[in-house]
Design a protein around this motif. Structure first.
Motif, PDB file in Angstrom:
ATOM      1  N   ASN A  28       0.843  -1.191   0.000  1.00 20.11           N
ATOM      2  CA  ASN A  28       0.000   0.000   0.000  1.00 20.11           C
ATOM      3  C   ASN A  28       0.882   1.246   0.000  1.00 20.11           C
ATOM      4  O   ASN A  28       1.901   1.290   0.683  1.00 20.11           O
ATOM      5  N   GLY A  29       0.462   2.250  -0.771  1.00 19.04           N
ATOM      6  CA  GLY A  29       1.223   3.494  -0.821  1.00 19.04           C
ATOM      7  C   GLY A  29       1.701   3.786  -2.226  1.00 19.04           C
ATOM      8  O   GLY A  29       0.987   3.556  -3.208  1.00 19.04           O
ATOM      9  N   LEU A  30       2.917   4.295  -2.338  1.00 22.78           N
ATOM     10  CA  LEU A  30       3.493   4.645  -3.632  1.00 22.78           C
ATOM     11  C   LEU A  30       4.032   3.384  -4.291  1.00 22.78           C
ATOM     12  O   LEU A  30       5.009   2.796  -3.825  1.00 22.78           O
ATOM     13  N   GLN A  31       3.415   2.962  -5.389  1.00 21.10           N
ATOM     14  CA  GLN A  31       3.859   1.752  -6.085  1.00 21.10           C
ATOM     15  C   GLN A  31       4.788   2.065  -7.261  1.00 21.10           C
ATOM     16  O   GLN A  31       5.665   1.264  -7.594  1.00 21.10           O
ATOM     17  N   VAL A  32       4.581   3.207  -7.898  1.00 23.30           N
ATOM     18  CA  VAL A  32       5.460   3.630  -8.997  1.00 23.30           C
ATOM     19  C   VAL A  32       5.797   5.100  -8.778  1.00 23.30           C
ATOM     20  O   VAL A  32       4.897   5.917  -8.602  1.00 23.30           O
ATOM     21  N   GLU A  33       7.074   5.421  -8.777  1.00 21.15           N
ATOM     22  CA  GLU A  33       7.529   6.787  -8.508  1.00 21.15           C
ATOM     23  C   GLU A  33       7.569   7.615  -9.783  1.00 21.15           C
ATOM     24  O   GLU A  33       8.241   7.253 -10.743  1.00 21.15           O
ATOM     25  N   GLY A  34       6.832   8.720  -9.770  1.00 15.25           N
ATOM     26  CA  GLY A  34       6.831   9.639 -10.897  1.00 15.25           C
ATOM     27  C   GLY A  34       7.514  10.945 -10.536  1.00 15.25           C
ATOM     28  O   GLY A  34       8.380  10.986  -9.660  1.00 15.25           O
ATOM     29  N   LYS A  35       7.106  12.018 -11.197  1.00 14.54           N
ATOM     30  CA  LYS A  35       7.740  13.320 -10.988  1.00 14.54           C
ATOM     31  C   LYS A  35       7.555  13.816  -9.554  1.00 14.54           C
ATOM     32  O   LYS A  35       6.612  13.432  -8.859  1.00 14.54           O
ATOM     33  N   THR A  36       8.471  14.681  -9.149  1.00 19.76           N
ATOM     34  CA  THR A  36       8.466  15.187  -7.774  1.00 19.76           C
ATOM     35  C   THR A  36       7.270  16.081  -7.493  1.00 19.76           C
ATOM     36  O   THR A  36       6.641  15.986  -6.437  1.00 19.76           O
ATOM     37  N   GLN A  37       6.926  16.950  -8.432  1.00 16.74           N
ATOM     38  CA  GLN A  37       5.826  17.896  -8.248  1.00 16.74           C
ATOM     39  C   GLN A  37       4.529  17.340  -8.837  1.00 16.74           C
ATOM     40  O   GLN A  37       4.531  16.774  -9.932  1.00 16.74           O
ATOM     41  N   VAL A  38       3.437  17.494  -8.097  1.00 17.47           N
ATOM     42  CA  VAL A  38       2.130  17.007  -8.544  1.00 17.47           C
ATOM     43  C   VAL A  38       1.151  18.173  -8.590  1.00 17.47           C
ATOM     44  O   VAL A  38       0.973  18.883  -7.597  1.00 17.47           O
ATOM     45  N   ARG A  39       0.525  18.344  -9.747  1.00 13.83           N
ATOM     46  CA  ARG A  39      -0.488  19.382  -9.923  1.00 13.83           C
ATOM     47  C   ARG A  39      -1.851  18.783 -10.255  1.00 13.83           C
ATOM     48  O   ARG A  39      -2.880  19.265  -9.816  1.00 13.83           O
ATOM     49  N   GLY A  68      -3.872  -1.844  -7.243  1.00 10.67           N
ATOM     50  CA  GLY A  68      -2.606  -1.461  -7.844  1.00 10.67           C
ATOM     51  C   GLY A  68      -2.058  -2.523  -8.775  1.00 10.67           C
ATOM     52  O   GLY A  68      -2.781  -3.396  -9.255  1.00 10.67           O
ATOM     53  N   LEU A  69      -0.741  -2.482  -8.977  1.00  4.91           N
ATOM     54  CA  LEU A  69      -0.099  -3.393  -9.933  1.00  4.91           C
ATOM     55  C   LEU A  69       0.496  -4.636  -9.284  1.00  4.91           C
ATOM     56  O   LEU A  69       0.673  -5.645  -9.957  1.00  4.91           O
ATOM     57  N   ILE A  94       4.545   9.394 -14.302  1.00  6.28           N
ATOM     58  CA  ILE A  94       3.329   9.463 -13.485  1.00  6.28           C
ATOM     59  C   ILE A  94       3.485   8.567 -12.256  1.00  6.28           C
ATOM     60  O   ILE A  94       3.843   7.400 -12.372  1.00  6.28           O
ATOM     61  N   SER A  95       3.205   9.114 -11.088  1.00  5.23           N
ATOM     62  CA  SER A  95       3.222   8.318  -9.856  1.00  5.23           C
ATOM     63  C   SER A  95       1.940   7.506  -9.737  1.00  5.23           C
ATOM     64  O   SER A  95       0.853   7.991 -10.082  1.00  5.23           O
ATOM     65  N   LEU A  96       2.077   6.292  -9.223  1.00  6.78           N
ATOM     66  CA  LEU A  96       0.913   5.453  -8.952  1.00  6.78           C
ATOM     67  C   LEU A  96       0.828   5.188  -7.460  1.00  6.78           C
ATOM     68  O   LEU A  96       1.730   4.596  -6.856  1.00  6.78           O
ATOM     69  N   PHE A  97      -0.276   5.643  -6.851  1.00  3.81           N
ATOM     70  CA  PHE A  97      -0.575   5.376  -5.448  1.00  3.81           C
ATOM     71  C   PHE A  97      -1.703   4.342  -5.398  1.00  3.81           C
ATOM     72  O   PHE A  97      -2.716   4.507  -6.076  1.00  3.81           O
ATOM     73  N   ALA A  98      -1.529   3.306  -4.584  1.00  5.73           N
ATOM     74  CA  ALA A  98      -2.554   2.261  -4.490  1.00  5.73           C
ATOM     75  C   ALA A  98      -2.753   1.860  -3.034  1.00  5.73           C
ATOM     76  O   ALA A  98      -1.785   1.627  -2.305  1.00  5.73           O
ATOM     77  N   TYR A  99      -4.025   1.801  -2.624  1.00  3.69           N
ATOM     78  CA  TYR A  99      -4.371   1.382  -1.272  1.00  3.69           C
ATOM     79  C   TYR A  99      -5.515   0.384  -1.359  1.00  3.69           C
ATOM     80  O   TYR A  99      -6.585   0.706  -1.866  1.00  3.69           O
ATOM     81  N   HIS A 100      -5.289  -0.808  -0.852  1.00  2.81           N
ATOM     82  CA  HIS A 100      -6.277  -1.871  -0.967  1.00  2.81           C
ATOM     83  C   HIS A 100      -7.163  -1.929   0.284  1.00  2.81           C
ATOM     84  O   HIS A 100      -8.135  -1.177   0.388  1.00  2.81           O
ATOM     85  N   LEU A 101      -6.853  -2.769   1.253  1.00  2.00           N
ATOM     86  CA  LEU A 101      -7.698  -2.887   2.439  1.00  2.00           C
ATOM     87  C   LEU A 101      -7.837  -1.576   3.223  1.00  2.00           C
ATOM     88  O   LEU A 101      -8.922  -1.291   3.746  1.00  2.00           O
ATOM     89  N   PRO A 102      -6.792  -0.757   3.314  1.00  2.00           N
ATOM     90  CA  PRO A 102      -6.979   0.519   4.025  1.00  2.00           C
ATOM     91  C   PRO A 102      -8.061   1.401   3.397  1.00  2.00           C
ATOM     92  O   PRO A 102      -8.760   2.128   4.118  1.00  2.00           O
ATOM     93  N   LEU A 103      -8.212   1.324   2.079  1.00  2.00           N
ATOM     94  CA  LEU A 103      -9.255   2.116   1.426  1.00  2.00           C
ATOM     95  C   LEU A 103     -10.629   1.500   1.643  1.00  2.00           C
ATOM     96  O   LEU A 103     -11.626   2.216   1.762  1.00  2.00           O
ATOM     97  N   ASP A 104     -10.699   0.184   1.722  1.00  2.00           N
ATOM     98  CA  ASP A 104     -11.982  -0.450   2.050  1.00  2.00           C
ATOM     99  C   ASP A 104     -12.482   0.001   3.412  1.00  2.00           C
ATOM    100  O   ASP A 104     -13.667   0.233   3.617  1.00  2.00           O
ATOM    101  N   ALA A 105     -11.550   0.131   4.363  1.00  2.00           N
ATOM    102  CA  ALA A 105     -11.924   0.257   5.772  1.00  2.00           C
ATOM    103  C   ALA A 105     -12.142   1.680   6.259  1.00  2.00           C
ATOM    104  O   ALA A 105     -12.716   1.853   7.343  1.00  2.00           O
TER     105      ALA A 105
END
Length: 254
Positions: A28-39, A68-69, A94-105
């Motif tokens: 859970n969390g950051l699965q793929v690291e993308g650019k530093t700044q997010v808009r 996630g992946l 592009i950053s990929l953030f994924a949360y499985h059970l924490p998002l369910d709960a």
């Protein structure tokens, strides 16, 4: 439109979802690291290629998903569909953030809380392993006259047919629900004295249990039951930082 850093975004997600509390099937969390700044941020249910391509078209810097992946026990080689998805994310930074059970709960912004909100249900307590199942009833304090009435209410709300198994005639007052592939929670729902259990999927054993125990089982689709948590939570965090956010729903009949 403001910007924030990838790390600040991760910290905000972690603070809300507390992934350290859960024993999960993948990171859970950051699965793929993308650019530093997010808009610009896109949310969706699953990190499919279709979602990633749509996020690229939306000029997203980050994607927030429930599925996630990476999953425990999967083939770790970066080939085929995995290579294609990762190649798109990395090529466009592009950053990929994924949360499985924490998002369910999550009690307000999670999949179960948001599914209950869509269906007009109020949560009274939690049940089952890691307290992921929600237990309650209609927000107006009433009941559904029959299981068929509840099934039709769910179909009308989620805009898709459901699978209903169990008694044909019984008032439904106490309702348990757990989004996604939570059919294994049915016995815990029965033990919690629920009149009906709502989840995304049904397996062969649950049909027999529903008939034998006189408790209604309703499967309303894995994707359909989990469309609401990701946009609710991503929108909440985007508002904190003043970011652009767009939910993109990639249709899935499962």
């Amino acid at each position: 439109m403001n910007t924030t850093t990838r790390q600040e975004l991760l910290a905000a997600f972690d603070a809300l979802l507390q992934p350290e509390r859960f024993k999960d099937y993948g990171p859970n969390g950051l699965q793929v690291e993308g650019k530093t700044q997010v808009r610009r941020m896109v949310s969706g249910v699953t990190a499919s290629r279709a979602l990633i391509e749509a996020a690229i078209d939306a000029q997203a810097d980050a994607i927030f998903v429930h599925h996630g992946l990476f999953w425990r026990g999967q083939d770790g080689r970066v080939t085929g569909w995995m290579k294609q998805r990762l190649a798109l994310l990395l090529a466009h930074d592009i950053s990929l953030f994924a949360y499985h059970l924490p998002l369910d709960a999550h009690p307000e912004l999670g999949n179960n809380a948001q599914l209950g909100r869509q269906l007009g249900l109020t949560t009274i307590s939690c049940f089952g392993e890691q307290s992921l199942g929600f237990l309650g009833g209609r927000s107006d304090g009433g009941s559904f006259a029959t299981p068929g009435d509840l099934a039709r209410h769910i179909e009308n709300t989620l805009k898709r047919p459901v699978t209903q198994v169990g008694p044909a005639q019984a008032a439904i007052k106490k309702i348990a629900w757990c989004s996604g592939g939570a059919q294994g929670y049915f016995e815990s729902a029965i033990a919690a004295s629920a009149d009906a259990f709502i989840t995304g999927e049904i397996s062969e054993p649950q049909a027999h249990l529903a008939r034998e125990m006189g408790v209604t089982f309703i499967a309303c689709g894995h994707h359909a039951s989990e469309r609401y948590g990701a946009p609710a939570l991503a929108s909440h965090v985007a508002a904190q930082f003043g970011l652009y956010h767009q939910f993109i729903d990639i249709d899935n009949p499962a």
